[in-house]
Design a protein around this motif. Structure first.
Motif, PDB file in Angstrom:
ATOM      1  N   VAL A  29       0.830  -1.209   0.000  1.00  0.00           N
ATOM      2  CA  VAL A  29       0.000   0.000   0.000  1.00  0.00           C
ATOM      3  C   VAL A  29       0.864   1.259   0.000  1.00  0.00           C
ATOM      4  O   VAL A  29       0.569   2.227  -0.693  1.00  0.00           O
ATOM      5  N   LEU A  30       1.940   1.244   0.759  1.00  0.00           N
ATOM      6  CA  LEU A  30       2.784   2.430   0.915  1.00  0.00           C
ATOM      7  C   LEU A  30       3.336   2.933  -0.414  1.00  0.00           C
ATOM      8  O   LEU A  30       3.244   4.129  -0.706  1.00  0.00           O
ATOM      9  N   VAL A  31       3.896   2.052  -1.212  1.00  0.00           N
ATOM     10  CA  VAL A  31       4.540   2.485  -2.457  1.00  0.00           C
ATOM     11  C   VAL A  31       3.548   3.168  -3.395  1.00  0.00           C
ATOM     12  O   VAL A  31       3.815   4.277  -3.870  1.00  0.00           O
ATOM     13  N   PRO A  32       2.373   2.584  -3.691  1.00  0.00           N
ATOM     14  CA  PRO A  32       1.423   3.312  -4.539  1.00  0.00           C
ATOM     15  C   PRO A  32       0.902   4.596  -3.880  1.00  0.00           C
ATOM     16  O   PRO A  32       0.629   5.576  -4.572  1.00  0.00           O
ATOM     17  N   GLU A  33       0.771   4.586  -2.548  1.00  0.00           N
ATOM     18  CA  GLU A  33       0.216   5.764  -1.876  1.00  0.00           C
ATOM     19  C   GLU A  33       1.148   6.966  -1.957  1.00  0.00           C
ATOM     20  O   GLU A  33       0.709   8.064  -2.280  1.00  0.00           O
ATOM     21  N   VAL A  34       2.426   6.776  -1.647  1.00  0.00           N
ATOM     22  CA  VAL A  34       3.344   7.919  -1.614  1.00  0.00           C
ATOM     23  C   VAL A  34       4.188   8.016  -2.875  1.00  0.00           C
ATOM     24  O   VAL A  34       4.875   9.013  -3.081  1.00  0.00           O
ATOM     25  N   GLY A  35       4.175   6.975  -3.719  1.00  0.00           N
ATOM     26  CA  GLY A  35       4.896   7.015  -4.979  1.00  0.00           C
ATOM     27  C   GLY A  35       6.288   6.438  -4.933  1.00  0.00           C
ATOM     28  O   GLY A  35       6.992   6.443  -5.941  1.00  0.00           O
ATOM     29  N   GLN A  36       6.709   5.951  -3.774  1.00  0.00           N
ATOM     30  CA  GLN A  36       8.056   5.401  -3.629  1.00  0.00           C
ATOM     31  C   GLN A  36       8.143   4.626  -2.322  1.00  0.00           C
ATOM     32  O   GLN A  36       7.274   4.738  -1.466  1.00  0.00           O
ATOM     33  N   SER A  37       9.215   3.868  -2.178  1.00  0.00           N
ATOM     34  CA  SER A  37       9.477   3.212  -0.910  1.00  0.00           C
ATOM     35  C   SER A  37      10.080   4.262   0.009  1.00  0.00           C
ATOM     36  O   SER A  37      11.160   4.781  -0.261  1.00  0.00           O
ATOM     37  N   ALA A  38       9.364   4.619   1.058  1.00  0.00           N
ATOM     38  CA  ALA A  38       9.794   5.698   1.948  1.00  0.00           C
ATOM     39  C   ALA A  38       9.791   5.194   3.394  1.00  0.00           C
ATOM     40  O   ALA A  38       8.738   5.146   4.021  1.00  0.00           O
ATOM     41  N   PRO A  39      10.955   4.790   3.907  1.00  0.00           N
ATOM     42  CA  PRO A  39      11.016   4.256   5.270  1.00  0.00           C
ATOM     43  C   PRO A  39      10.369   5.176   6.316  1.00  0.00           C
ATOM     44  O   PRO A  39       9.730   4.685   7.249  1.00  0.00           O
ATOM     45  N   ALA A  40      10.479   6.479   6.164  1.00  0.00           N
ATOM     46  CA  ALA A  40       9.901   7.414   7.140  1.00  0.00           C
ATOM     47  C   ALA A  40       8.381   7.334   7.177  1.00  0.00           C
ATOM     48  O   ALA A  40       7.766   7.689   8.192  1.00  0.00           O
ATOM     49  N   ALA A  41       7.751   6.868   6.108  1.00  0.00           N
ATOM     50  CA  ALA A  41       6.289   6.796   6.053  1.00  0.00           C
ATOM     51  C   ALA A  41       5.749   5.531   6.715  1.00  0.00           C
ATOM     52  O   ALA A  41       4.556   5.442   7.014  1.00  0.00           O
ATOM     53  N   ARG A  42       6.593   4.553   6.986  1.00  0.00           N
ATOM     54  CA  ARG A  42       6.149   3.262   7.516  1.00  0.00           C
ATOM     55  C   ARG A  42       5.412   3.400   8.840  1.00  0.00           C
ATOM     56  O   ARG A  42       4.516   2.623   9.140  1.00  0.00           O
TER      57      ARG A  42
END
Length: 158
Positions: A29-42
């Protein structure tokens, strides 16, 4: 904020599978939501595993415990903040979630009795930390790609 709830028959997902799914479902879900793999968003993602007895789930009008065969039933509920969730992005999330489940369960493809619900929580309808949350302040967090920021702002008219 995103909450992924996996409802499965008791014992279907052992601790190792849950560990793997905690990570892979978040990424799905994270990658499509923010557009990238973003460890800070986890930190904004939670995965909940709910186990139910086979006598507490039914398919086709019959309890799983009464079925003639071992049915592989799961329901995955994804609740996301209002943002840019066009049909193609939703489809990408659903496909990624089903693929992550199949991989964790050692299957070549997802079971036809696995269902995914994708729910968008309207702006102003999600709360935490003593108040109402919005995706808009999160756009300045540095985790979203410029493309996703523009899409979210356009979707919300901001």
């Amino acid at each position: 904020m995103t909450i992924i709830t996996v409802n499965a028959p008791k014992g279907r997902l052992g601790p190792e599978r849950r560990r793997e799914l905690a990570e892979t479902l978040t990424d799905a879900v994270l990658v499509p939501e923010v557009g990238q793999s973003a460890p800070a968003a986890r930190v904004g993602f939670q995965v909940h595993f709910v186990e139910r007895g086979r006598d507490m789930m039914a398919i086709g009008g019959r309890l799983l415990s009464d079925a003639d065969q071992e049915l592989d039933v799961m329901v995955i509920d994804i609740a996301v903040m209002d943002a840019a969730w066009q049909p193609n992005v939703r489809a990408q999330v659903i496909e990624r979630v089903l693929a992550a489940l199949a991989a964790a369960c050692g299957l070549a493809k997802p079971s036809p009795a696995w269902w995914v619900n994708f729910r968008v929580i309207n702006e102003g309808s999600w709360g935490s930390s003593g108040g109402v949350l919005s995706v808009l302040p999160l756009l300045d967090s540095g985790v979203f790609t410029e493309e996703r920021i523009k899409a979210v702002r356009a979707a919300l008219g901001a």
